[in-house]
Design a protein around this motif. Sequence first.
Motif, PDB file in Angstrom:
ATOM      1  N   LEU A   4      27.014   0.572  63.775  1.00 46.21           N
ATOM      2  CA  LEU A   4      27.149   1.545  64.361  1.00 46.21           C
ATOM      3  C   LEU A   4      26.769   3.099  64.220  1.00 46.21           C
ATOM      4  O   LEU A   4      26.366   3.882  64.717  1.00 46.21           O
ATOM      5  CB  LEU A   4      28.684   0.827  65.140  1.00 46.21           C
ATOM      6  CG  LEU A   4      29.276   0.588  65.647  1.00 46.21           C
ATOM      7  CD1 LEU A   4      29.830  -0.459  66.359  1.00 46.21           C
ATOM      8  CD2 LEU A   4      28.245  -0.092  67.472  1.00 46.21           C
ATOM      9  N   ALA A   5      27.500   2.869  63.046  1.00 52.57           N
ATOM     10  CA  ALA A   5      26.743   4.442  62.210  1.00 52.57           C
ATOM     11  C   ALA A   5      25.494   4.545  62.222  1.00 52.57           C
ATOM     12  O   ALA A   5      25.510   5.679  62.614  1.00 52.57           O
ATOM     13  CB  ALA A   5      27.481   4.462  60.660  1.00 52.57           C
ATOM     14  N   ILE A   6      24.443   3.791  62.161  1.00 53.32           N
ATOM     15  CA  ILE A   6      23.236   3.942  61.755  1.00 53.32           C
ATOM     16  C   ILE A   6      22.970   4.908  63.477  1.00 53.32           C
ATOM     17  O   ILE A   6      22.389   5.234  63.569  1.00 53.32           O
ATOM     18  CB  ILE A   6      21.715   2.469  61.243  1.00 53.32           C
ATOM     19  CG1 ILE A   6      22.517   2.918  59.745  1.00 53.32           C
ATOM     20  CG2 ILE A   6      21.663   3.119  61.668  1.00 53.32           C
ATOM     21  CD1 ILE A   6      22.259   1.668  59.252  1.00 53.32           C
ATOM     22  N   LEU A   7      23.609   3.671  63.820  1.00 51.41           N
ATOM     23  CA  LEU A   7      22.448   3.530  65.973  1.00 51.41           C
ATOM     24  C   LEU A   7      23.247   5.295  66.147  1.00 51.41           C
ATOM     25  O   LEU A   7      22.465   5.585  67.207  1.00 51.41           O
ATOM     26  CB  LEU A   7      23.608   2.813  66.955  1.00 51.41           C
ATOM     27  CG  LEU A   7      22.660   1.455  66.141  1.00 51.41           C
ATOM     28  CD1 LEU A   7      23.226   0.098  66.944  1.00 51.41           C
ATOM     29  CD2 LEU A   7      21.072   0.379  66.703  1.00 51.41           C
TER      30      LEU A   7
ATOM     31  N   LYS B 242      23.759  11.569  67.134  1.00 52.34           N
ATOM     32  CA  LYS B 242      24.620  12.258  67.763  1.00 52.34           C
ATOM     33  C   LYS B 242      25.778  13.039  66.535  1.00 52.34           C
ATOM     34  O   LYS B 242      26.702  11.564  66.542  1.00 52.34           O
ATOM     35  CB  LYS B 242      25.159  11.603  68.341  1.00 52.34           C
ATOM     36  CG  LYS B 242      24.531  12.487  70.389  1.00 52.34           C
ATOM     37  CD  LYS B 242      25.110  11.630  71.208  1.00 52.34           C
ATOM     38  CE  LYS B 242      24.063  10.674  72.269  1.00 52.34           C
ATOM     39  NZ  LYS B 242      24.219  10.781  73.382  1.00 52.34           N
ATOM     40  N   GLN B 243      26.025  13.491  65.837  1.00 53.71           N
ATOM     41  CA  GLN B 243      26.866  14.365  65.181  1.00 53.71           C
ATOM     42  C   GLN B 243      28.631  14.313  65.449  1.00 53.71           C
ATOM     43  O   GLN B 243      29.436  13.320  64.510  1.00 53.71           O
ATOM     44  CB  GLN B 243      26.779  15.673  64.393  1.00 53.71           C
ATOM     45  CG  GLN B 243      27.973  16.069  63.271  1.00 53.71           C
ATOM     46  CD  GLN B 243      26.991  15.304  62.020  1.00 53.71           C
ATOM     47  OE1 GLN B 243      26.497  14.870  61.723  1.00 53.71           O
ATOM     48  NE2 GLN B 243      27.941  14.631  61.631  1.00 53.71           N
ATOM     49  N   SER B 244      28.900  14.570  66.809  1.00 57.32           N
ATOM     50  CA  SER B 244      29.662  14.261  67.061  1.00 57.32           C
ATOM     51  C   SER B 244      30.287  12.442  67.014  1.00 57.32           C
ATOM     52  O   SER B 244      31.566  11.680  66.780  1.00 57.32           O
ATOM     53  CB  SER B 244      30.710  14.414  68.640  1.00 57.32           C
ATOM     54  OG  SER B 244      29.258  13.999  69.102  1.00 57.32           O
ATOM     55  N   VAL B 245      29.670  11.872  67.260  1.00 58.78           N
ATOM     56  CA  VAL B 245      29.647  10.617  67.583  1.00 58.78           C
ATOM     57  C   VAL B 245      29.519   9.988  66.311  1.00 58.78           C
ATOM     58  O   VAL B 245      30.460   9.190  66.347  1.00 58.78           O
ATOM     59  CB  VAL B 245      28.444   9.676  67.762  1.00 58.78           C
ATOM     60  CG1 VAL B 245      28.525   8.372  68.571  1.00 58.78           C
ATOM     61  CG2 VAL B 245      28.438  10.035  69.904  1.00 58.78           C
TER      62      VAL B 245
ATOM     63  N   ILE C  66      32.704   7.302  61.771  1.00 63.61           N
ATOM     64  CA  ILE C  66      33.202   7.470  60.214  1.00 63.61           C
ATOM     65  C   ILE C  66      34.972   7.435  60.067  1.00 63.61           C
ATOM     66  O   ILE C  66      35.169   6.849  59.719  1.00 63.61           O
ATOM     67  CB  ILE C  66      32.449   8.505  59.500  1.00 63.61           C
ATOM     68  CG1 ILE C  66      31.352   8.393  59.465  1.00 63.61           C
ATOM     69  CG2 ILE C  66      33.574   8.438  58.278  1.00 63.61           C
ATOM     70  CD1 ILE C  66      30.569   9.979  58.993  1.00 63.61           C
ATOM     71  N   ILE C  67      35.336   8.254  61.569  1.00 57.16           N
ATOM     72  CA  ILE C  67      37.320   7.993  61.116  1.00 57.16           C
ATOM     73  C   ILE C  67      37.474   6.312  61.232  1.00 57.16           C
ATOM     74  O   ILE C  67      38.358   6.393  60.448  1.00 57.16           O
ATOM     75  CB  ILE C  67      37.310   8.841  61.898  1.00 57.16           C
ATOM     76  CG1 ILE C  67      37.300  10.233  61.775  1.00 57.16           C
ATOM     77  CG2 ILE C  67      38.923   8.943  62.049  1.00 57.16           C
ATOM     78  CD1 ILE C  67      37.454  11.604  62.538  1.00 57.16           C
TER      79      ILE C  67
END
Length: 269
Positions: free
Chosen positions: A124-127, A131-134, A139-140
Amino acid sequence: INLAKESNHKELILSTYANKLVIDVFTENWNAAQNQLSKIQELDRNNTYLNENREYLRALISLYEASGNLSSALNSFKQLDFINQRDFNQERLKNQKRMLADLEVTLEKEKLTRLSQENDIQRLAILAAKKQSVISRLIISGVLIITLTITLFLFKETRHKRKMQTLAMTDPLTGCPNRRASMKHAFDTLRETHQKGSPIAVALIDLDYFKRINDTYGHDVGDEVLKAFVKACEPFLRETDMLGRYGGEEFLLVLPDANEEQVTLVFNR
């Protein structure tokens, strides 16, 4: 009996004699039972074929008691108690091994689940990298999920280990410390009181007439007697005292920092 003799199979013949002896004892036909015992002893001089037969050993105990041969009755009882204790220990060991195996399977499943969750988080992090906010939210969320998963895993693992340690040091019938735990506690307390120079009392308690209870009412009632004894002792012991099951109807009592007056008071109660 005749069919067994025709087969010329020694173990079968002895088993048939033993069954006849059990029937004779049950019907209180003592002379016939004694006759069967003589045949068994003549055929099996080293007592190698029937020393594992519980019904035969119980019948021997009754026969020896009826004839006043208490020494032989005691020996037969000891052999029967040895078999029961051995089988009980083997069954308990099997149960412990099975529980450990189940624990390992559970831990492995939790490990695979945790790895799967970590892989999902990475994907999910790679996809969401565009979008920086996403990305920040992912990450959180990922850190929280991983932390919670690891915390849950460690909590369950610790709880399982504590449960296994408790089972290994507790008598399953009475719930009090078993022989291993009792001996360890006794030696540790003796060492500690010796260093402090304080008094200590250690007693090995044996319940009178316990065999008679088992023989008259059965082992289930005997088990209830052992549990009732432990429960009855609890109100009269301090938090620092320990009552553990040493084996059979024997219990080990450790009273640290207890003078003669306190020890006498406990036993009077």
